[in-house]
Motif scaffolding. Structure first.
Motif, PDB file in Angstrom:
ATOM      1  N   TYR A  11      -5.511   5.051   7.989  1.00  0.00           N
ATOM      2  CA  TYR A  11      -4.948   3.707   8.014  1.00  0.00           C
ATOM      3  C   TYR A  11      -5.129   3.014   9.372  1.00  0.00           C
ATOM      4  O   TYR A  11      -5.727   1.938   9.463  1.00  0.00           O
ATOM      5  N   GLY A  35      -1.102  -0.442  -4.139  1.00  0.00           N
ATOM      6  CA  GLY A  35      -2.516  -0.123  -4.253  1.00  0.00           C
ATOM      7  C   GLY A  35      -2.981   0.447  -2.929  1.00  0.00           C
ATOM      8  O   GLY A  35      -2.215   1.075  -2.211  1.00  0.00           O
ATOM      9  N   ARG A  36      -4.257   0.169  -2.570  1.00  0.00           N
ATOM     10  CA  ARG A  36      -4.763   0.656  -1.292  1.00  0.00           C
ATOM     11  C   ARG A  36      -5.447  -0.449  -0.483  1.00  0.00           C
ATOM     12  O   ARG A  36      -6.144  -0.198   0.483  1.00  0.00           O
ATOM     13  N   SER A  37      -5.227  -1.701  -0.894  1.00  0.00           N
ATOM     14  CA  SER A  37      -5.891  -2.829  -0.247  1.00  0.00           C
ATOM     15  C   SER A  37      -4.935  -3.579   0.675  1.00  0.00           C
ATOM     16  O   SER A  37      -3.800  -3.880   0.300  1.00  0.00           O
ATOM     17  N   THR A  38      -5.399  -3.893   1.906  1.00  0.00           N
ATOM     18  CA  THR A  38      -4.611  -4.686   2.841  1.00  0.00           C
ATOM     19  C   THR A  38      -5.519  -5.689   3.541  1.00  0.00           C
ATOM     20  O   THR A  38      -6.744  -5.706   3.305  1.00  0.00           O
ATOM     21  N   ILE A  64      -9.948  -1.700   2.567  1.00  0.00           N
ATOM     22  CA  ILE A  64      -9.560  -0.731   1.542  1.00  0.00           C
ATOM     23  C   ILE A  64      -9.251   0.592   2.242  1.00  0.00           C
ATOM     24  O   ILE A  64     -10.150   1.239   2.777  1.00  0.00           O
ATOM     25  N   VAL A  89       0.857  -1.184   0.000  1.00  0.00           N
ATOM     26  CA  VAL A  89       0.000   0.000   0.000  1.00  0.00           C
ATOM     27  C   VAL A  89       0.892   1.231   0.000  1.00  0.00           C
ATOM     28  O   VAL A  89       1.863   1.301   0.761  1.00  0.00           O
ATOM     29  N   PRO A  94     -10.937  -7.781   2.156  1.00  0.00           N
ATOM     30  CA  PRO A  94      -9.808  -6.923   2.511  1.00  0.00           C
ATOM     31  C   PRO A  94     -10.269  -5.554   3.024  1.00  0.00           C
ATOM     32  O   PRO A  94     -11.409  -5.156   2.825  1.00  0.00           O
ATOM     33  N   THR A 139      -8.770   4.294   2.803  1.00  0.00           N
ATOM     34  CA  THR A 139      -9.306   5.484   2.135  1.00  0.00           C
ATOM     35  C   THR A 139      -8.230   6.536   1.930  1.00  0.00           C
ATOM     36  O   THR A 139      -8.026   7.033   0.819  1.00  0.00           O
ATOM     37  N   GLU A 186      -3.137   7.126  -4.719  1.00  0.00           N
ATOM     38  CA  GLU A 186      -2.195   6.016  -4.741  1.00  0.00           C
ATOM     39  C   GLU A 186      -0.885   6.473  -5.387  1.00  0.00           C
ATOM     40  O   GLU A 186      -0.888   7.259  -6.325  1.00  0.00           O
ATOM     41  N   GLN A 197      -8.873   2.520  10.421  1.00  0.00           N
ATOM     42  CA  GLN A 197      -9.567   1.510   9.619  1.00  0.00           C
ATOM     43  C   GLN A 197      -9.126   0.101   9.998  1.00  0.00           C
ATOM     44  O   GLN A 197      -9.955  -0.808  10.085  1.00  0.00           O
TER      45      GLN A 197
END
Length: 723
Positions: free
Chosen positions: A223, A200-203, A216, A182, A214, A218, A189, A226
């Motif tokens: 971080y 990307g922005r997915s973990t 996502i 990320v 996953p 924002t 991004e 979330q």
């Protein structure tokens, strides 16, 4: 230029728990430092590291989308090489410019500037600032290359997706396989790649308890929240650790009045690295196991199961322990029951080892030490034990010769002390052959003490066997009785003398035999117990125990002790000048060092101190330059100048006072008495020529200065205090 906060996360498989804290700090700091160096983040940017069992991440504030352009001045070559007699570009300059994508039309723009004794041509240009994508890629690569990875794994990349998936043959080397990357700059991004991954922005959240998976992300700033609320993960190592501490205290209070979890920072760090969202539970085991020494039970629970044993108000182990779970089910009974079932065999093993070991006496194990190799050049543990006995005897002999009264109980007179020390030294290493110490080497010494008490040996001997490794680490307690002090000194000196004697000295940061720790142990015992022992004499008396096995290491070993003592004293807050002043005299009794340091510090606070220290340095330099050794002797009839007569008179009055205080051990009073010399010393140097033409006058004045130097430098070398 617009800025936003940056978030970078590398999602991986479970990281090694004992290394996680360092991995997280290194990843965050190196990446942030690289961004700062490239001009993408300000020096004052706030860097927040994140590290959980499956991720390394960092949040950096005020990161620019592009670094500012920079004016760059580049040296090309000397003018004599670059231009001909008419000032035109030479082929060498044309070739250089061509390599830079330029031609001779830029020659008029070049600057002629001094370069040493000649002139050189310089080109002024503008270097475009790095974009965040370029700079972050560089920073990420640097952060991963500098990770303090304990052991690297090699794995294969997966290639393609869905029906196009096929096993890859590209190998990657990293601490654990990586599965996600990320990189967010505010909302946006940032395109970077590493370890076969694109950003990307997915973990991923918690394996079992994530509300969304996953997750996502924002923005860079959402971080942590979330992950906490959607992914059931506390990403911050520090926050997770603090939460475990809070829950441990809460659970201990719930378990019983006055109960407390054992304090162990290393265990706390390791457990923090094993869970993503901690949930502390209370477990129990049968009270019958408490018959086993609590050190054994505590160690097996900590080392094998990562539990926190509960102690009562008197630090006695109870039959309850705390479990830090990574899941939080509504009914935790199954988790607790499972952990209780797992711990019982561990405790049963400890009880079995304890019961079996007590069937043999320590004395019966002595012969077995001859079969255990200690060092290829130094023989077996049996031979080592005999050397420790001999050195212990030498230590007691040195104590008995001490000129300062030794505070030893009348019942523990030196013959009895020697007898106890001999017995303890003979048996001290025998617990190395027991099952318990074979399973838990950390218990060596401790178990020997338990087994000695079980056999009914004198309590002083049992305590000495238990304590002879002390101090084991910085801040550890010292041996509790005189026998323990003697055997601990003997054991450490045997190690130091033996290994120095065969050339096994520490080098740089490598110290495989922990010789620095052993030296500090000797220093602490001698200083804190204020033993009447001369370190040079002690080493000299111990060396013969090795016979022809070693070369006498006294000189390098004494230098090693001096260096370790200096480092230790500076770490305690003494200045380098204070330490140098005291250690310059190489005091043989280390127990005197603290009082000498206190005296030097008190002296340095006097208004006369600076002038006297400077004068002392001057005197020392004059005496060094003398044609021959100067005797501290003065003929009063040759004192022609009023100032030298006044200094002599002051010295006759002050020196006996300082000497008397010194002999009584009142070093502060001894140094402070010297303050009265400030005026006469200043007057002497203002009006007296030391190197007089008359040889008799010169010799007499040098003798006066030698007497002054002798009086001033009994406690410490005061010249070391001069600026």
């Amino acid at each position: 230029m617009s800025t936003a906060n940056l978030l970078v996360e590398l999602f991986v498989e479970e990281l090694p728990p004992k290394a996680l804290k360092k991995l997280g700090e290194s990843f965050a700091n190196v990446l942030a430092d690289s961004l700062k160096t490239q001009g993408l983040a300000p020096a004052a940017a706030v860097v927040t590291p994140f590290a959980s069992p499956r991720r390394l991440a960092v949040h950096v504030t005020d990161v620019a989308a592009k670094a500012e352009d920079q004016a760059v001045q580049q040296k090309l070559m000397p003018v004599s090489v670059a231009l001909d007699a008419q000032g035109n570009a030479t082929p060498a300059l044309v070739k250089k410019l061509a390599s830079m994508g330029l031609d001779a039309t830029v020659v008029p723009q070049l600057k002629r500037l001094p370069d040493g004794k000649a002139e050189a041509l310089f080109l002024d240009s503008i270097k475009a600032g790095a974009t965040l994508s370029e700079g972050l890629q560089k920073a990420l690569d640097e952060a991963l290359s500098k990770l303090p990875i304990p052991k690297v794994m090699t794995y294969q990349l997966e290639q393609g997706e869905g029906a196009d998936f096929q096993p890859g043959w590209t190998s990657v080397n990293f601490v654990r396989p990586a599965h996600g990357l990320v990189a967010l700059h505010g909302l946006q991004e940032v395109p970077v790649a590493t370890l076969g991954l694109k950003s990307g922005r997915s973990t991923q959240g918690h394996r079992f308890e994530a509300r969304v998976n996953p997750v996502i992300i924002t923005t860079a700033d959402t971080y942590a929240d979330q992950l906490r609320h959607e992914g059931a993960v506390i990403a911050s190592f520090a926050e997770r650790r603090a939460e475990i501490v809070r829950q441990l205290a809460e659970a201990a209070q719930k378990a019983g009045t006055g109960l407390k979890p054992i304090e162990d920072d290393a265990l706390l760090d390791e457990v923090t690295a094993l869970v993503e969202r901690p949930n502390v539970l209370i477990g129990r085991f049968e009270e019958a196991f408490l018959e086993v020494p609590q050190e054994c039970l505590i160690l097996t629970m900590k080392a094998n199961q990562k539990y926190f044993p509960l102690l009562d108000a008197s630090d006695k182990l109870t039959n309850q322990f705390l479990i830090v779970s990574n899941i939080s089910p509504e009914d935790s009974s199954a988790v607790i029951g499972g952990n209780e079932r797992v711990v019982r065999p561990r405790l049963a093993d400890a009880k079995f080892f304890f019961d079996q070991d007590r069937k043999k006496t320590l004395e019966s194990r002595v012969a077995g030490l001859a079969k255990v190799v200690y060092h290829g050049k130094l023989g077996t543990q049996g031979e080592r034990a005999e050397r420790v006995r001999a050195i212990a005897h030498a230590v007691v002999n040195q104590l008995s010769l001490g000129t300062v009264p030794y505070t030893v109980d009348v019942r523990d007179h030196f013959a009895v002390l020697d007898s106890k020390a001999q017995q303890a030294a003979r048996l001290a290493k025998t617990d190395l052959l027991t099952d318990m110490v074979g399973e838990f080497p950390e218990l060596q010494g401790i178990m020997g003490g338990y087994y000695a008490r079980h056999e009914g040996l004198r309590d002083g001997v049992a305590i000495a066997i238990e304590d002879h490794y002390k101090p084991r680490f910085a801040g550890d307690s010292l041996p509790r009785n005189h026998t323990g002090e003697v055997v601990a000194l003997a054991d450490k000196l045997e190690t130091l003398i033996g290994l120095f004697g065969i050339g096994q000295l520490p080098t740089g940061d490598k110290d495989p035999f922990a010789l620095r720790r052993h030296a500090l142990g000797v220093i602490r015992i001698l200083v804190e117990k204020n033993l009447p022992l001369s370190l040079p004499a002690l080493i000299g008396a111990a060396v013969p125990a090795f016979g022809e096995l070693i070369t006498n290491p006294s000189e390098p070993l004494l230098a090693f002790f001096s260096d370790r003592l200096a480092v230790s004293l500076r770490e305690q807050g003494y200045s380098a000048q204070e330490v140098d002043a005291v250690l310059a005299l190489q005091p043989e009794r280390l127990g005197e060092v603290p009082r000498r340091l206190a005296a030097v510090r008190a002296f340095a606070a006097l208004p006369e101190a600076a002038a006297l220290a400077a004068a002392n340095k001057r005197v020392g330099n004059i005496l060094k330059k003398a044609d021959a050794a100067v005797e501290a002797k003065v003929d009063a009839a040759l004192l022609k100048e009023a100032a030298e007569a006044a200094l002599y008179a002051s010295l006759q009055e002050v020196a006996p006072k300082a000497q008397a205080a010194f002999e009584q051990g009142d070093y502060t009073a001894s140094l402070q008495a010297l303050a009265a010399l400030r005026g006469p010393v200043d007057a002497f140097f203002d009006s007296v020529m030391v190197n007089a033409d008359d040889a008799a006058l010169k010799t007499n004045r040098l003798g006066l200065l030698a007497s002054l130097h002798q009086a001033m430098n009994q406690v410490a070398d005061l010249s070391r205090l001069a600026a």
